[in-house]
Structure formats: C-alpha cells, structure tokens
Design a protein around this motif. Structure first.
Motif, mmCIF file in Angstrom:
data_model
loop_
_atom_site.group_PDB
_atom_site.id
_atom_site.type_symbol
_atom_site.label_atom_id
_atom_site.label_comp_id
_atom_site.label_asym_id
_atom_site.label_seq_id
_atom_site.Cartn_x
_atom_site.Cartn_y
_atom_site.Cartn_z
ATOM 1 N N CYS A 52 0.839 -1.200 0.000
ATOM 2 C CA CYS A 52 0.000 0.000 0.000
ATOM 3 C C CYS A 52 0.875 1.253 0.000
ATOM 4 C CB CYS A 52 -0.954 0.007 1.194
ATOM 5 S SG CYS A 52 -0.132 0.182 2.768
ATOM 6 N N GLY A 53 0.288 2.336 -0.444
ATOM 7 C CA GLY A 53 0.999 3.611 -0.435
ATOM 8 C C GLY A 53 2.179 3.684 -1.381
ATOM 9 N N SER A 55 4.151 4.911 -4.573
ATOM 10 C CA SER A 55 4.007 6.142 -5.344
ATOM 11 C C SER A 55 4.923 6.187 -6.560
ATOM 12 C CB SER A 55 4.289 7.347 -4.446
ATOM 13 O OG SER A 55 5.612 7.291 -3.956
ATOM 14 N N GLY A 72 -3.476 -0.357 -1.373
ATOM 15 C CA GLY A 72 -4.288 0.809 -1.036
ATOM 16 C C GLY A 72 -3.607 2.104 -1.461
ATOM 17 N N MET A 73 -4.398 3.031 -1.998
ATOM 18 C CA MET A 73 -3.945 4.372 -2.402
ATOM 19 C C MET A 73 -2.818 4.326 -3.423
ATOM 20 S SD MET A 73 -4.455 6.750 0.931
ATOM 21 C CE MET A 73 -5.766 6.423 2.121
ATOM 22 N N GLN A 75 -0.289 4.658 -6.400
ATOM 23 C CA GLN A 75 0.060 5.665 -7.406
ATOM 24 C C GLN A 75 1.157 5.067 -8.295
ATOM 25 O OE1 GLN A 75 0.916 8.380 -4.076
ATOM 26 N NE2 GLN A 75 -0.008 10.000 -5.310
ATOM 27 N N ASN A 92 -9.023 3.797 -2.815
ATOM 28 C CA ASN A 92 -8.527 5.156 -3.118
ATOM 29 C C ASN A 92 -7.330 5.161 -4.079
ATOM 30 O OD1 ASN A 92 -9.578 7.843 -1.881
ATOM 31 N ND2 ASN A 92 -7.405 8.181 -2.169
ATOM 32 N N MET A 94 -5.044 6.027 -7.042
ATOM 33 C CA MET A 94 -4.923 7.297 -7.768
ATOM 34 C C MET A 94 -4.516 7.067 -9.221
ATOM 35 S SD MET A 94 -5.645 9.284 -5.250
ATOM 36 C CE MET A 94 -5.311 10.918 -5.880
#
Lengths: 236, 452
Positions: A52-53, A55, A72-73, A75, A92, A94
């Motif tokens: 998760c997370g 980027s 999760g989340m 990018q 969520n 992106m």
C-alpha cells in the motif's frame, strides 16, 4: 474467468521479499522507497496492507492471497495479486494498475480517483463504492450495492451484478454483460452509443479481457436526486 | 358591545378585566413558524452550527479554588504549564502544542479560502493545530498551518495519499457531535467550480456525503484500516479517531482497541457546516455528559494520558477549557468560537443579517453561502471581506486570552500544569450536572448515581 489476466510483473521480477522473514513494515518500506524495478512478495499469507501507499512506477507480484487494503492508495505502481484479495483492494487508488487473478472481497476499488483495477474472478459487495475516476473491470460477478454513490470513472462487469447496483450514483458509467438483480435508487439503463462501445472496447483491452462490447448494457444516473425535491422523498 | 350575550368567549364587555393572552409553552412562536415553514415548502430545515437549546453545560460547574487546606500558585509569577503532546502512543512524531486548545475540522468549501487561511495564521501564532474537513487539503491551508490534521472522512472527497503524507496527524472521522450517525452536507450554492473539482462532483448539485466509511465496518476493520494508514505514512504521524458523543465509554474503548493515538469526542453543541435542525437538536448528548465516561474507558484500559482525549462542543472561554481538562480531557477543540473570533455573526453586518431574515448572533444559514462576514461562503465578493491577516490576529488574541484564563483558574487551584486539574477541584450547581460530570452538588458530598 481468469483468462483475461496477463502476466506483467512476474516475468521481470528480480527482488524477492519473503514475508516469512520480513515484517509487513519492512516489505512495504522496501517497496515504498524503490524508484522503480520489479519485486516478488513471497508468502503473503493474507496479511493486510500489503504494497500500500506505493508512489513510484514499481512492479510488484504478490504470490499468494492478500488481506485487507492490498495496494491501497496506489500511485503509478503495477501490483498483481496471484490469489484472492480481502476487503478494500486498491482503495482510493490514484493511478497505476492493480490486478487480482482470483476473487476480491468487499469494497474493491473503493473511492478510487484514477488508475485501473482488474479482478479476474468475482468481486463482493460495494465494488467501486464512491469511485471518483478509477476504472474497474471485473471478470465475474459483483455483489450488492456496487458503485454506490459512484461519482466518476467506469465499472465493467463481465458477469452479473447483485441488487442495488449504482444506488445514488453520480456521473460514473456502469457496463454489465450479465443480469442486474436490481438497480439502485436513481440508477437507470442508458443508451449504448458508439462512443461508449469504443470506451468499453478500450477498457476490456487494457484489462486483458476477451468480451464483445455489444453484449453489455450501460447504466448511469437519472440525475433525479441531484437537488432535493419533496416529490422525490420516497426515493431516499 | 352593550349586549353581553353577544360578546365572544373570553371577552367580557363593560370593562371587565381580560386575561393575558397565553401562548403555549410547547407550541411556542418558533415551533409554530417551523410548522408553517414545513407546510409551505415540504423541506426539512437545514442550518449550520450546533445545538442551540439550553443544555447542562460547563456553566453548571464551579471551581473550588485554594484556601487553607491547599495553597494556590502566584498568578503571573509561578509557572503553570499549558503544553500538551498528542499522539506519542504509536507515532514517531507526535504533535507538541503550546496550548491545549486546537482548531476543529472545517473544510474549504464550507469555509472560504480566506477563513481557512485566518484559522491557520491564528493557530500558528498560538502554537496549536488546525484541521481540514470534508473535501480534502488545499495547498493554501497546508501552507498557512504549521500543524495540520488531515481528516479521513466517509466521503473521501479529495482524499490523496500525497496530502496524507504531508499531514502532521490524521483524524479518522467516524462522526461529529452535531450529527452522530449522519454524513456531510454541502448544498448547491456552495459547490462552485473549485469545490466541485476537489470533490469530483457536478457543479451546483446538493452534496450529501456518506455517513459510513466505504471500506470498513466496525472496530475490527477499523483497526486494520488504521494499520494501512500507518503503513502509508510510515508510522510517522499520530492517528486520531473522532466520534460524536453518544456512547462515549464504548466508543472510546473501541477507538483505543482500534489503535488510535488520540480520541476526539464532540458533544452535541459542536457545530456543523450544515445538517438537519432535527438532527442537531435531537441526536447525541452534551459534552458535559460525555467526558467522564470517556475518561473512565481510558482509565479502565490503562490508557488515560497515553491516548489523548480531545473534547469539543460548546467551548467558549478559558473556564470551559479548565473544566474539560479537570474532568480528564487532555485538550479541547474549538470551531464555532473560532469562527466568531474571525468575525462570524458580528453586529457590524446587522443590516445585512436583517435582509437575510435573521440577526447578528442568530445567523446559522451557513449552507446558503451568503455569509455577510465572508466566512461560511464561496462567493468571491463576500469572501474578500475577510482580511485573513487581521482575522488570524483576532483568533490568536482569543486563543491567548483563553489560555491565560485557563492558567488563572489552574493557579487558583494550586496547579503547576493545567493537566493537574482534577474532578476534585469541581462542584456542580445542579443535580443534573452533578450526575453528568460526576462531581458533588455544591455544598454536599452527593454525586447523584454514585453516592447515597
């Protein structure tokens, strides 16, 4: 319905992170700090919050089942779960792509703002809840209340949809090939125009799914609830 | 009117005394006007702010002060600490606040950009934190707040992991005091182009956001959710859980179990940008009744002062802060009072309030976006009325006054830190407040429900 998943990450995977020896924090720290490259997450064991997370444009192959909030989340990263995923897959999200070869539990792609989520098997309840621009393609069925309050983006379901699909939907587009048990409040079937067939063809291609866009029906908002009116009170 | 037999009932002729007209205590003027309004429009009443009805509150408590049995500290001379650290339970970088008075969550959207900037400026000067709201974090509010708490709300409007990583703390909003069990509401007048884009909604629609989080239900899921937020932010920042005051003992206990670093407990006097009046006035409990059960839950779990309790809902002055702290809270939050310090409901705009059918002090149609003071609006011309530098200064002054008042009371009770205030310093003026606050009725040793 796993025929649509194509191998992406594992072919070039070169860094193995084994969760029998590493903690989730250690594995995530390695993934979150990488600027690129490919990783294999071994023995995930249904652990939560895996990958998760992220980027950066890394590629992650999770070799087994994942727990809650996998990717999760997300990018930019490409995450593939070779197994099933728990609640809140790619919540969520992106951007980037999250794929699952098996089934996903509730709230897959919830509130996603962008990117692509591909579930080869079935998704449970509330798939695409409050989605805000993400594209979600499900090879099998979706459970009840999917696309609840969906704001933007596209949900494609090759199988059937459970009750109350698209309840209180805003501007998201829903494409379902199979049966819809019941449409939710303010969700209606809409005309499938050429532009929608093109959009659907592109989504299926990007998801790696084989299906004829002409077999789908399109659903969206009747926009009756955008402003409160007393005569619509019974619909709430 | 000489013929008495024709006189209507209650109107005796020939100069006989008349009885004074009696209006019903329950069908009062407001109630009658609300029935007429509902009958005419078919819409429930929506407004901003918190409960306006009279409720047992901090005014029903008094401090005993020091005398022979204990001695006070010199005002202005002997130190009385006001600092508070929030979030050291799990976070690598907890928040260090100079005053235990924080600024509650209020969104860009519900408030103008100028108002958000002013909140940041005032909080910075006082050494405390501000909080985002439904709709995400604007670059301006990040820039203007040294310590910014980022709310994770059910709607997830504008929820962005980049902003999450920029936050100094994260507040998972389960509910708020004005509407425990209700979601957000922002009506079309305030959904301008920028707000619509931030929330991914069509411009001008009535936005009713979700009341439940989309990806967790119940405390076991919430624990996993918090684990995810910590993984995304590298276990760096504190994670708060905000609940509306309803079942504070169990809500706080479950928040601790779910892994919160701090719990924000908002009483029914706590304001909202907009919701149904019936919700504001009839759901939830006053903050006075909520603090002791919340503190008891923390104590039962051995977590009092480990997990910080931040209470809000009707905090107006340093005495309110002192009483909240004496009952066991670690800090307070202000929302409505902060807006008033900025200039909300200022009598200087009385002519304009009258034109809106209201009066200074009663204006609560914040959802309509026509705020003469330029605070609860997205209208550029109205918003330009608020000078964020001057308004920020007013907020800083107000926070300084409250902090000094808090210290004044703490010193009078002989405390070298405001956190040393305790229930033993308090008595109650009414049976109700004695029972709710768990302190004796003044002049007695009676705590209803606990002794005797």
């Amino acid at each position: 319905m796993s025929d649509g998943i194509t191998a992406t990450a594992e072919a070039q995977a070169n860094t193995a992170l084994d969760l029998t020896t590493l903690s989730v924090r250690e594995a995530n720290r390695a993934l979150q700090s990488a600027k690129g490259g490919a990783f294999r997450l071994l023995n995930p064991g249904g652990k939560h919050a895996l990958a998760c997370g992220l980027s950066q444009p890394v590629s992650v192959s999770i070799e087994g089942h994942a727990g809650y909030y996998c990717a999760g989340m997300n990018q930019r990263a490409e995450v593939t779960v070779h197994g099933n995923a728990g609640t809140g897959l790619a919540e969520n999200i992106m951007s980037g792509t999250v794929r699952v070869t098996g089934d996903a539990s509730q709230s897959a792609g919830a509130t996603g703002h962008g990117g692509l989520v591909v579930i080869a098997g079935n998704a449970s309840a509330r798939c695409g809840i409050s989605m805000k621009g993400v594209d979600i393609v499900v090879g099998g069925d979706v459970g009840h209340m999917s696309a609840f309050m969906a704001q933007a983006g596209n949900l494609v379901v090759l199988g059937d949809a459970g009750p109350d699909l698209g309840d209180s939907i805003y501007e998201a587009r829903l494409f379902v090939r199979g049966a819809v048990a019941r449409l939710g409040t303010d969700c209606v079937e809409k005309e499938m125009r050429a532009e929608h067939l093109d959009l659907l063809r592109d989504l299926l291609a990007r998801a790696g799914m084989q299906a004829d866009p002409a077999e789908f029906r399109r659903y969206g908002s009747a926009r009756r609830l955008y402003h409160f009116k007393v005569d619509n009170a019974g619909a709430y | 009117m000489n013929d008495q037999s024709n006189a209507p009932r209650g109107e005796p002729g020939n100069g006989a005394p008349r009885t004074t007209p009696v209006k019903s205590a329950i069908f009062d003027d407001y109630t009658l006007s609300e029935i007429r309004r509902a009958a005419a429009t078919g819409l429930y009443d929506i407004r901003g702010g918190g409960a306006k009805r009279a409720l047992p509150h901090f005014d029903d408590l008094l401090f005993l002060g020091a005398s022979v049995s204990r001695y006070p500290l010199e005002g202005y001379r002997e130190a009385c600490g006001t600092d508070v650290t929030i979030g050291a339970r799990h976070a690598e970088t907890p928040l260090h606040l100079k005053t235990p008075i924080t600024i509650a969550g209020m969104s860009f959207g519900s408030l103008s950009a100028q108002a958000k900037e002013a909140l940041g400026r005032g909080a910075n000067a006082a050494g405390t934190s501000t909080t985002t709201g439904d709709g995400g974090m604007t670059p301006e509010e990040r820039e203007h707040s040294n310590l910014l708490v980022y709310q994770l709300l059910p709607s997830r409007y504008g929820m962005n992991p980049d902003d999450l990583r920029k936050a100094d703390a994260i507040e998972v909003v389960v509910g708020q005091g004005a509407k425990p069990g209700g979601g957000g509401m922002l009506l079309g007048q305030k959904i301008g182009a920028r707000v619509a884009e931030m929330r991914t909604l069509p411009e001008g629609i009535d936005q009713r956001s979700a009341c439940r989080h989309p990806d967790w239900t119940g405390p076991d899921d919430l624990e996993i959710k918090i684990g995810e937020l910590r993984e995304i932010t590298g276990w760096r920042v504190p994670i708060y859980i905000k609940v509306g005051a309803s079942r504070p003992y169990y809500d706080v206990a479950l928040a601790v179990k779910a892994g919160a670093d701090a719990v924000v407990l908002d009483g029914m006097q706590g304001g909202t940008a907009a919701t149904q009046t019936v919700f504001i006035e009839h759901v939830g409990i006053p903050i006075l009744a909520a603090i002791r059960p919340a503190v008891q839950a923390l104590k039962d779990l051995g977590m009092h002062r480990q997990v910080q309790l931040i209470v809000s809902g009707g905090i107006r002055n340093g005495a309110d802060v002192a009483k909240a702290l004496a009952l066991g809270a670690d800090a307070v939050s202000i929302g409505t009072a902060a807006l008033v310090a900025l200039g909300d409901n200022d009598p200087r705009w009385e002519d304009e309030y009258r034109r809106l059918g209201t009066t200074a002090g009663a204006y609560d149609d914040w959802h309509e976006g026509a705020d003469p003071a330029g605070i609860t609006t997205q209208d550029p011309a109205l918003a330009a009325r608020l000078d964020p530098v001057a308004a920020g200064r007013r907020l800083a002054n107000y926070l300084a006054v409250m902090t000094l008042e808090l210290q004044t009371i703490a010193r009078a009770c002989g405390k070298s830190h405001v956190h040393n205030l305790e229930p033993e310093d308090l008595v109650a003026l009414t049976v109700e407040s004695a029972a709710m606050a768990g302190v004796p009725l003044a002049g007695t040793d009676w705590i209803p429900g606990r002794t005797g």
